[in-house]
Design an enzyme around this catalytic site. Structure first.
Site, PDB file in Angstrom:
ATOM      1  N   ARG A  53       0.800  -1.219   0.000  1.00 13.54           N
ATOM      2  CA  ARG A  53       0.000   0.000   0.000  1.00 13.54           C
ATOM      3  C   ARG A  53       0.835   1.273   0.000  1.00 13.54           C
ATOM      4  O   ARG A  53       0.583   2.192  -0.777  1.00 13.54           O
ATOM      5  CB  ARG A  53      -0.893   0.059   1.258  1.00 13.54           C
ATOM      6  CG  ARG A  53      -2.161  -0.688   1.152  1.00 13.54           C
ATOM      7  CD  ARG A  53      -2.549  -1.209   2.521  1.00 13.54           C
ATOM      8  NE  ARG A  53      -1.613  -2.263   2.864  1.00 13.54           N
ATOM      9  CZ  ARG A  53      -1.755  -3.519   2.466  1.00 13.54           C
ATOM     10  NH1 ARG A  53      -2.802  -3.897   1.812  1.00 13.54           N
ATOM     11  NH2 ARG A  53      -0.837  -4.429   2.757  1.00 13.54           N
ATOM     12  N   THR A  54       1.808   1.326   0.910  1.00 16.27           N
ATOM     13  CA  THR A  54       2.522   2.591   1.078  1.00 16.27           C
ATOM     14  C   THR A  54       3.274   2.934  -0.199  1.00 16.27           C
ATOM     15  O   THR A  54       3.191   4.049  -0.726  1.00 16.27           O
ATOM     16  CB  THR A  54       3.470   2.498   2.291  1.00 16.27           C
ATOM     17  OG1 THR A  54       2.687   2.114   3.427  1.00 16.27           O
ATOM     18  CG2 THR A  54       4.140   3.831   2.569  1.00 16.27           C
ATOM     19  N   LYS A  82      25.972  -5.010  -1.237  1.00 16.21           N
ATOM     20  CA  LYS A  82      27.438  -4.861  -1.320  1.00 16.21           C
ATOM     21  C   LYS A  82      27.989  -4.188  -0.072  1.00 16.21           C
ATOM     22  O   LYS A  82      29.174  -3.873   0.003  1.00 16.21           O
ATOM     23  CB  LYS A  82      27.816  -4.021  -2.546  1.00 16.21           C
ATOM     24  CG  LYS A  82      27.351  -4.602  -3.866  1.00 16.21           C
ATOM     25  CD  LYS A  82      27.779  -3.692  -5.020  1.00 16.21           C
ATOM     26  CE  LYS A  82      27.156  -4.154  -6.323  1.00 16.21           C
ATOM     27  NZ  LYS A  82      27.358  -3.158  -7.399  1.00 16.21           N
ATOM     28  N   ARG A 103      11.550   3.540   3.871  1.00 16.43           N
ATOM     29  CA  ARG A 103      11.071   2.544   4.849  1.00 16.43           C
ATOM     30  C   ARG A 103      12.257   1.665   5.203  1.00 16.43           C
ATOM     31  O   ARG A 103      12.975   1.191   4.317  1.00 16.43           O
ATOM     32  CB  ARG A 103       9.944   1.687   4.274  1.00 16.43           C
ATOM     33  CG  ARG A 103       9.611   0.507   5.192  1.00 16.43           C
ATOM     34  CD  ARG A 103       8.370  -0.227   4.792  1.00 16.43           C
ATOM     35  NE  ARG A 103       7.178   0.564   5.065  1.00 16.43           N
ATOM     36  CZ  ARG A 103       5.939   0.101   4.933  1.00 16.43           C
ATOM     37  NH1 ARG A 103       5.740  -1.147   4.538  1.00 16.43           N
ATOM     38  NH2 ARG A 103       4.898   0.873   5.190  1.00 16.43           N
ATOM     39  N   HIS A 131       5.147   5.843  11.687  1.00 15.74           N
ATOM     40  CA  HIS A 131       4.672   5.727  10.295  1.00 15.74           C
ATOM     41  C   HIS A 131       3.699   6.891  10.067  1.00 15.74           C
ATOM     42  O   HIS A 131       2.490   6.706   9.981  1.00 15.74           O
ATOM     43  CB  HIS A 131       3.989   4.368  10.123  1.00 15.74           C
ATOM     44  CG  HIS A 131       3.678   3.970   8.703  1.00 15.74           C
ATOM     45  ND1 HIS A 131       3.796   4.828   7.629  1.00 15.74           N
ATOM     46  CD2 HIS A 131       3.250   2.785   8.200  1.00 15.74           C
ATOM     47  CE1 HIS A 131       3.448   4.178   6.519  1.00 15.74           C
ATOM     48  NE2 HIS A 131       3.115   2.940   6.842  1.00 15.74           N
TER      49      HIS A 131
HETATM   50  C1  NCD Z   1       1.662  -1.147   8.168  1.00 20.24           C
HETATM   51  C2  NCD Z   1       3.142  -0.987   8.370  1.00 20.24           C
HETATM   52  O1  NCD Z   1       3.934  -1.218   7.450  1.00 20.24           O
HETATM   53  O2  NCD Z   1       3.504  -0.568   9.466  1.00 20.24           O
HETATM   54  N1  NCD Z   1       1.305  -1.312   6.828  1.00 20.24           N
HETATM   55  C3  NCD Z   1       1.001  -0.197   6.108  1.00 20.24           C
HETATM   56  O3  NCD Z   1       1.834   0.642   5.855  1.00 20.24           O
HETATM   57  N2  NCD Z   1      -0.287  -0.033   5.756  1.00 20.24           N
HETATM   58  C4  NCD Z   1       1.029  -2.133   9.067  1.00 20.24           C
HETATM   59  C5  NCD Z   1       1.581  -3.530   9.156  1.00 20.24           C
HETATM   60  O4  NCD Z   1       2.529  -3.902   8.470  1.00 20.24           O
HETATM   61  O5  NCD Z   1       1.015  -4.287   9.949  1.00 20.24           O
END
Ligand code: NCD
Length: 304
Positions: A53-54, A82, A103, A131
């Site tokens: 999703r992100t 590397k 991320r 997040h």
């Molecule tokens: C979440 C995350 O990556 O923290 N996912 C997201 O970005 N919608 C939640 C999760 O992984 O449980």
């Protein structure tokens, strides 16, 4: 909103949040008006952990604004294998893009990386830390469905490792919200988060049993047990499968309860909930696009 890095929900003010949410509502109402606003702009994507999703909604948002993305791709196919450091990777990628989305599995990594770059850096999840853009789309969803003031919200599941929970809890201290945290004892909020919430004057209560609070809730925010963050698989198995809801569970809830989940879900929301009017999690995921369009446009200074 400070038009620079987006690292933690702790940095978000009520005014800044409302600016993004109002802009997102405008974008959602008239997506065509935003088209082309970021023509020629490039967003760098550095994802050191899985994402559906992100990553996809940042990509969709940038493309719908008329810009494009440059993507580091998977860790396995990048120079990280590397031995390249995160600081070096972001310093290189900032030369290819006008803003970065990061991320990474280590808590604090986004803050550290942001100190090496001049372009805006957006934290898309730093381990069990924060997040903040998930929080903005969560707040957008809550505002639309239940309203952000005089809100009673239950947050259930993995409150220890769930970064979406930590960010949302901080952001909600800007509003008149009563927060109920429901989890097994071993997955309660980290002490540091609880401390910060108290410092911010938040109204919070902790429970091990959902039935204690379910009838009062406007919103129930369910989360996945973050299996990848457990040092020990047996510890995970001890709590896996607890704290699930199904349509029967929700018989005790208000008719207008909004059920949210950042997704992905494993087994914490049974599929029979999908058919109820409570289910808001797919809409919530879709809201990521207008919200990220709004955020990117604010960070990148789009002409209006
Ligand atoms: C979440 C995350 O990556 O923290 N996912 C997201 O970005 N919608 C939640 C999760 O992984 O449980």
């Amino acid at each position: 909103m400070r038009h620079d890095h987006v690292i933690s929900a702790k940095d978000l003010s009520r005014e800044g949040i409302e600016e993004v949410l109002d802009r997102a509502a405008e974008v959602a109402a008239d997506p065509a008006a935003a088209r082309g606003r970021q023509a020629g702009t490039l967003l760098g994507l550095c994802f050191f952990e899985p994402s559906t999703r992100t990553k996809m909604s940042f990509t969709a948002a940038m493309k719908r604004l008329g810009g494009d993305v440059v993507d580091m791709g998977s860790v396995e196919s990048s120079s990280v294998t590397k031995g390249e450091s995160l600081a070096d990777t972001v310093r290189v990628v900032e030369g290819y893009a006008d803003a970065l989305v990061l991320r990474h599995p280590s808590e604090g990594s986004a803050k550290m990386a942001s100190e090496y770059v001049d372009v805006p850096l957006i934290n898309a999840g730093d381990g069990a830390g924060q997040h903040p853009t998930q929080t903005l789309l969560d707040l957008y969803t809550i505002r639309k469905s239940a309203g952000l003031d005089d809100l009673t919200i239950g947050v259930m599941g993995d409150l220890k490792y769930g970064r979406t929970v930590h960010s949302l809890a901080h952001a909600l201290t800007n509003f008149d919200a009563r927060q109920h945290f429901v989890s097994p004892e071993s997955l309660q909020l980290p002490r540091s988060v609880r401390y910060d919430l108290h410092e911010a004057g938040a109204s919070i209560r902790e429970h091990t049993d959902l039935t204690e609070v379910l009838p009062e809730l406007d919103v129930l925010y369910v989360t996945r047990i973050q299996r990848e963050r457990f040092a020990d698989e047996t510890e995970y198995r001890a709590v896996a499968g607890e704290y699930q809801i199904d349509a029967d569970t929700l018989a005790a809830a208000r008719d207008d309860l909004t059920v949210m989940h950042p997704l992905p879900r494993v087994d914490e929301i049974a599929h029979d909930v999908d058919e109820t009017d409570h289910a808001t999690y797919f809409q919530q995921a879709h809201n990521g696009v207008p919200m990220r369009m709004a955020l990117l446009d604010l960070l990148l200074g789009g002409d209006r």
